[in-house]
Design an enzyme around this catalytic site. Structure first.
Site: not given
Ligand code: NAD
Length: 377
Positions: A124, A146, A188, A230, A240, A244, A248, A251, A255, A269
């Site tokens: 939990r 999130k 972003e 942010k 949200e 907030r 998006n 998005h 999406h 993304h």
């Molecule tokens: P990711 O985590 O898949 O990373 C992208 C790639 O880069 C992966 O292959 C990873 O292994 C590699 N990588 C990461 N750091 C590295 C580094 N320093 N050097 C070399 N390679 C590296 O993708 P992302 O773009 O970081 O995140 C996308 C995700 O984030 C999506 O699922 C999206 O929905 C989510 N997201 C969440 C929020 C939130 O508020 N929680 C906001 C925006 C996006």
């Protein structure tokens, strides 16, 4: 290293700090001890980071006398799934995770969202620390609490709000990131300028290329400005209920594109968000809400740094406007059957609306698709 910049996220008893600096990973142990003491921690990371940066984190924990165990998940969006969540939770439980055991996410948004959700539901709720390693995670996903996973029905449809206790953004780890991933994160950052900070957008127009080329000062400035933005929005509306949702921007369109690509790597993304922001501004201009010049500026800047701004790269897919609209209807922001869109009155003037007619969206999507066909022919 220089003293890291410290940015507070004000959320009452769930408040925490974001630290931004070069070489922060090597000092992570000290900062983790400040918020979580020296009890054993569990690190979750992906295969790529396990090779590149895990050892540095482990050394810094060792030097502070903090015991740890590391759990490696596959890299990539497909890891944000029920099956990987289940496996991770079981491995953590088998390893003896306790209610006070800090879970550390070392990775991009995928590792952060998955680990954060595991941390929210295990026993939990356990303490959670984010060490974001992509630009996207540093400017956006690691802040705000999130967490979640994707399902066959769409992105991030299962999850929870679970704030981290600390976010450590080391700008140096970005040097190993591919240019494509860096650009996806850049989209972003642009989003914050477009929502409510026109001066930041202008700064990005002038300095974005320097940031992308690796200038540490430009990177720090963009990360701090994005996180401050942010943090402000999240502090005003943690779960949200209103403002907030502005985060998006781009998005709902994005999406839909991602869902249609089935998260197969063709569209990251951040790339989907870039196209989505162009569409949101285009629609705003077509509806007479926003000057056409502002919509042009958005498309021009994103294209100038090398982000996709149209369906061109995805032209081999036979999309119809109706299929994309169907995905948009499944968005989490649908309320009482009505789609909520983020549109803009200009750069830095985003707003929420439920008033857009579906035929206007269909017309915009049809135009984008037909322009792609022209480019291809
Ligand atoms: P990711 O985590 O898949 O990373 C992208 C790639 O880069 C992966 O292959 C990873 O292994 C590699 N990588 C990461 N750091 C590295 C580094 N320093 N050097 C070399 N390679 C590296 O993708 P992302 O773009 O970081 O995140 C996308 C995700 O984030 C999506 O699922 C999206 O929905 C989510 N997201 C969440 C929020 C939130 O508020 N929680 C906001 C925006 C996006």
């Amino acid at each position: 290293m220089n003293v890291p910049e410290r940015l507070p996220v004000e959320l009452g008893e769930r408040s925490y700090d974001i630290l931004v600096g070069e070489g922060l990973l090597a000092l992570a142990g000290r900062h983790i001890a400040e918020v979580a003491g020296r009890r054993k921690v569990m690190i979750v990371t992906d295969e790529t980071l396990a090779e590149l940066h895990l050892a540095s984190l482990q050394r810094s924990l060792e030097s502070e006398g903090i015991a740890f165990e590391a759990f490696v998940v596959p890299a990539g969006e497909a890891t944000k799934s029920f099956s990987h969540l289940e496996k991770l939770c079981e491995r953590l439980l088998q390893a003896g995770v306790e209610r006070k055991t800090p879970l550390i996410a070392l990775g991009g948004g995928v590792v952060g969202d998955l680990t954060g959700f595991a941390s929210a539901i295990l026993l939990r709720g356990t303490p959670f620390i984010q060490i974001p390693t992509t630009l996207l995670a540093q400017v956006d996903s690691s802040v705000g609490g999130k967490t979640g996973i994707n399902t066959a029905q769409g992105k991030n449809l299962v999850g929870s709000f679970h704030q981290p206790r600390l976010v450590l953004a080391d700008t140096e780890v970005l040097t190993s990131l591919s240019r494509r991933e860096l650009l996806a994160g850049y989209a972003e950052a642009v989003k914050y300028g477009l929502i409510d900070d026109p001066a930041f957008f202008t700064w990005l127009e002038g300095h974005g290329r320097r940031l992308i080329a690796g200038d540490p000062a430009a990177r720090s400035h963009a990360i701090l400005t994005s996180c401050a933005s942010k943090a402000r929005i999240v502090a005003a509306d943690e779960r949200e209920g209103g403002v907030r949702a502005l985060l998006n921007l781009g998005h709902t369109f994005g999406h839909a594109l991602e869902a249609e690509c089935r998260y197969d790597g063709d569209l990251l993304h951040g790339e989907a968000v870039a196209i989505g922001m162009v569409l949101a501004f285009e629609l705003s201009a077509q509806l007479g809400l926003c000057p056409a010049e502002d919509a042009d500026r958005v498309r021009r800047h994103l294209a100038a740094v090398g982000l996709p701004t149209s369906f061109e790269r995805l032209a081999q897919r036979s999309w119809t406007p109706e299929v994309l609209l169907e995905h948009m209807r499944k968005d989490k922001k649908v309320a009482d059957g009505r789609m909520t869109l983020v549109l803009a009155r200009g750069i830095g003037q985003a707003f929420l609306t439920q008033e857009v007619r579906e035929e206007d969206i269909l017309q915009l999507l049809a135009e984008e698709i037909s322009q792609t066909a022209v480019i291809q022919s």
